[in-house]
Scaffold this motif. Structure first.
Motif, PDB file in Angstrom:
ATOM      1  N   PRO A 106      92.203  23.734  34.694  1.00  0.00           N
ATOM      2  CA  PRO A 106      92.595  25.086  35.089  1.00  0.00           C
ATOM      3  C   PRO A 106      92.596  25.232  36.613  1.00  0.00           C
ATOM      4  N   THR A 107      93.669  25.830  37.108  1.00  0.00           N
ATOM      5  CA  THR A 107      93.801  26.020  38.550  1.00  0.00           C
ATOM      6  C   THR A 107      94.644  27.250  38.842  1.00  0.00           C
ATOM      7  N   ASP A 108      94.354  27.890  39.975  1.00  0.00           N
ATOM      8  CA  ASP A 108      95.192  28.998  40.425  1.00  0.00           C
ATOM      9  C   ASP A 108      96.490  28.406  40.947  1.00  0.00           C
ATOM     10  N   ARG A 109      97.592  29.003  40.578  1.00  0.00           N
ATOM     11  CA  ARG A 109      98.921  28.467  40.911  1.00  0.00           C
ATOM     12  C   ARG A 109      99.572  29.247  42.046  1.00  0.00           C
ATOM     13  N   SER A 110     100.511  28.593  42.720  1.00  0.00           N
ATOM     14  CA  SER A 110     101.210  29.210  43.854  1.00  0.00           C
ATOM     15  C   SER A 110     102.012  30.433  43.437  1.00  0.00           C
ATOM     16  N   TRP A 111     102.372  30.545  42.167  1.00  0.00           N
ATOM     17  CA  TRP A 111     103.156  31.691  41.692  1.00  0.00           C
ATOM     18  C   TRP A 111     102.282  32.904  41.370  1.00  0.00           C
ATOM     19  N   GLY A 112     100.959  32.788  41.612  1.00  0.00           N
ATOM     20  CA  GLY A 112     100.081  33.944  41.468  1.00  0.00           C
ATOM     21  C   GLY A 112      99.290  34.003  40.188  1.00  0.00           C
ATOM     22  N   GLY A 113      99.485  33.083  39.298  1.00  0.00           N
ATOM     23  CA  GLY A 113      98.742  33.063  38.051  1.00  0.00           C
ATOM     24  C   GLY A 113      97.742  31.929  38.019  1.00  0.00           C
ATOM     25  N   ARG A 114      97.284  31.622  36.832  1.00  0.00           N
ATOM     26  CA  ARG A 114      96.341  30.520  36.625  1.00  0.00           C
ATOM     27  C   ARG A 114      96.802  29.766  35.389  1.00  0.00           C
ATOM     28  N   SER A 115      96.729  28.442  35.430  1.00  0.00           N
ATOM     29  CA  SER A 115      97.112  27.682  34.249  1.00  0.00           C
ATOM     30  C   SER A 115      96.462  26.312  34.227  1.00  0.00           C
ATOM     31  N   ALA A 116      96.537  25.695  33.055  1.00  0.00           N
ATOM     32  CA  ALA A 116      96.056  24.344  32.809  1.00  0.00           C
ATOM     33  C   ALA A 116      97.016  23.708  31.814  1.00  0.00           C
ATOM     34  N   TYR A 117      97.006  22.400  31.755  1.00  0.00           N
ATOM     35  CA  TYR A 117      97.826  21.679  30.778  1.00  0.00           C
ATOM     36  C   TYR A 117      96.953  20.757  29.951  1.00  0.00           C
ATOM     37  N   ILE A 118      97.242  20.744  28.655  1.00  0.00           N
ATOM     38  CA  ILE A 118      96.581  19.822  27.727  1.00  0.00           C
ATOM     39  C   ILE A 118      97.675  19.140  26.906  1.00  0.00           C
ATOM     40  N   ALA A 119      97.292  18.046  26.259  1.00  0.00           N
ATOM     41  CA  ALA A 119      98.195  17.369  25.330  1.00  0.00           C
ATOM     42  C   ALA A 119      97.535  17.344  23.963  1.00  0.00           C
ATOM     43  N   ASP A 120      98.322  17.604  22.917  1.00  0.00           N
ATOM     44  CA  ASP A 120      97.788  17.508  21.559  1.00  0.00           C
ATOM     45  C   ASP A 120      97.631  16.022  21.213  1.00  0.00           C
ATOM     46  N   PRO A 121      97.133  15.684  20.028  1.00  0.00           N
ATOM     47  CA  PRO A 121      96.890  14.274  19.706  1.00  0.00           C
ATOM     48  C   PRO A 121      98.127  13.369  19.761  1.00  0.00           C
ATOM     49  N   GLU A 122      99.324  13.935  19.759  1.00  0.00           N
ATOM     50  CA  GLU A 122     100.531  13.114  19.858  1.00  0.00           C
ATOM     51  C   GLU A 122     101.209  13.223  21.214  1.00  0.00           C
ATOM     52  N   GLY A 123     100.544  13.852  22.178  1.00  0.00           N
ATOM     53  CA  GLY A 123     101.071  13.908  23.534  1.00  0.00           C
ATOM     54  C   GLY A 123     101.944  15.104  23.842  1.00  0.00           C
ATOM     55  N   ASN A 124     102.136  16.026  22.885  1.00  0.00           N
ATOM     56  CA  ASN A 124     102.915  17.234  23.148  1.00  0.00           C
ATOM     57  C   ASN A 124     102.153  18.090  24.149  1.00  0.00           C
ATOM     58  N   ARG A 125     102.827  18.494  25.208  1.00  0.00           N
ATOM     59  CA  ARG A 125     102.174  19.225  26.289  1.00  0.00           C
ATOM     60  C   ARG A 125     102.169  20.721  26.037  1.00  0.00           C
TER      61      ARG A 125
END
Length: 146
Positions: A106-125
């Protein structure tokens, strides 16, 4: 209504290992629909359906004559927007505990929000995001963005 309505109703993920993906999405606390069985699975997510369908069967319907994808990232991300900045971290921790692979903390983003990325067990983001302009109805369906 337009001949092609401007709506997204179903997102289908071609599953290489359907039981593992079903278990992962259940572990997130998502309710699987009773119409699911051993051949496919469905989760109603705020007005859109997430379907899990065996990759060979999906390829036969949607990409006949095309080689199945080799795995890894497909160039597509799915997103779960949350109601506030703090929920990004909470949802991220829940996903990791359920078996997700960390892609981006999780990180604050340049567009003013906050987000994180995860992958499910098959790599879907999946992006877990908060954007101050996102508004949801009582079902959790996105009704406005901006």
């Amino acid at each position: 209504m337009a001949a092609m309505p401007s709506r997204l109703s179903v997102v289908t993920i071609g599953a290489r290992d359907l039981p593992t993906l079903r278990s992962f999405y259940r572990a997130l606390g998502w309710s699987e629909l009773s119409v699911s069985d051993e051949t496919w699975s469905a989760f109603l997510l705020g007005g859109a359906l997430l379907a899990l369908y065996p990759l060979p069967a999906l390829a036969a319907e949607a990409a006949s004559g095309v080689s199945e994808p080799a795995g890894g990232w497909s160039g597509v991300t799915l997103a779960c927007n949350v109601d506030n900045r703090e929920q990004v971290d909470t949802a991220f921790a829940t996903a990791v505990q359920a078996g997700a692979t960390v892609v981006t903390e999780p990180t604050d983003r340049s567009w003013g929000g906050r987000s994180a990325y995860i992958a499910d067990p098959e790599g879907n983001r999946w992006e877990i995001a908060w954007a101050r302009t996102a508004l949801f109805d009582e079902r959790g369906a996105l009704v406005s963005f901006g």
